[in-house]
Scaffold this motif. Structure first.
Motif: not given
Ligand SMILES: C[S@@+](CC[C@H](N)C(=O)[O-])C[C@H]1O[C@@H](n2cnc3c(N)ncnc32)[C@H](O)[C@@H]1O
Length: 182
Positions: A4-9
């Motif tokens: 689903a794309g990068p995961i927020s930090p």
């Protein structure tokens, strides 16, 4: 990165603040897509993390993302508002939430529900990522600290982190001892 794309930090940051033991019973309120749930489930062995969200669409997304953890018996999901949960008092060692306004807008309902569900030595972690067009991020931790004290918690610690795309705050609290306890 995931499909689903990068995961927020912010998810890993908050998960790292949780004082988890492998056998803990954990509740995330307003779990949304279930990203934090997966990070918590990875740290449990005999424990269980429960995600509750009043949106059936979010619970379906969390179920898709965490299918392996559900299958392994480490994660379960509920479509409900927090105050509708019928779990016994003291059922959770850790209750946490990120970007869930209900604790601020309906504390008499949702902070009380969280307090009832926490074990006596349990930990509550409330976290929020605040955009720069809002107030300074310290407002979240200051306001949340004041609210938690009013509703029977003692604040153990608070944190701020300057991260992309916005600064993030978190407050860690426990249930305050009864006034007449030693
Ligand atoms: C802004 S989203 C945050 C989702 C996720 N925690 C995150 O940080 O990405 C807030 C979520 O909390 C859920 N929610 C709000 N109030 C709730 C309540 N009282 N009980 C259960 N879920 C709630 C909403 O349905 C929504 O999915």
């Amino acid at each position: 990165m995931n499909k689903a794309g990068p995961i927020s930090p912010r998810f890993a940051w908050m998960a790292a603040l949780l004082p988890l033991e492998p056998d803990h019973r954990v509740l995330e309120v307003g779990c949304g897509h279930g990203i934090a749930l997966g990070l918590v489930a990875e740290r449990l062995t005999s424990g269980m993390v429960t995600g509750v969200d009043r949106s059936a669409k979010m619970i379906a997304a969390a179920a898709r993302r965490n299918a392996a953890h559900i299958e392994a018996g480490r994660l379960r999901l509920r479509t409900a508002s927090l105050h509708e949960l019928a779990d016994d008092p003291g059922s959770f060692d850790v209750v946490f939430a990120m970007n869930v306004a209900a604790f601020r807008t309906r504390p008499e309902r949702d902070l009380v529900a969280a307090r009832d569900l926490l074990a006596p030595n349990g930990t509550l972690c409330l976290s929020a990522q605040q955009p720069p067009w809002g107030k300074h991020e310290r407002t979240f931790t200051d306001d949340t600290t004041a609210l938690l004290k009013k509703y029977g918690f003692i604040v153990i610690n608070w944190y701020h982190e300057d991260m992309a795309p916005h600064p993030t705050g978190a407050v860690i609290a426990r249930i305050a001892p009864a006034p007449d306890s030693p």
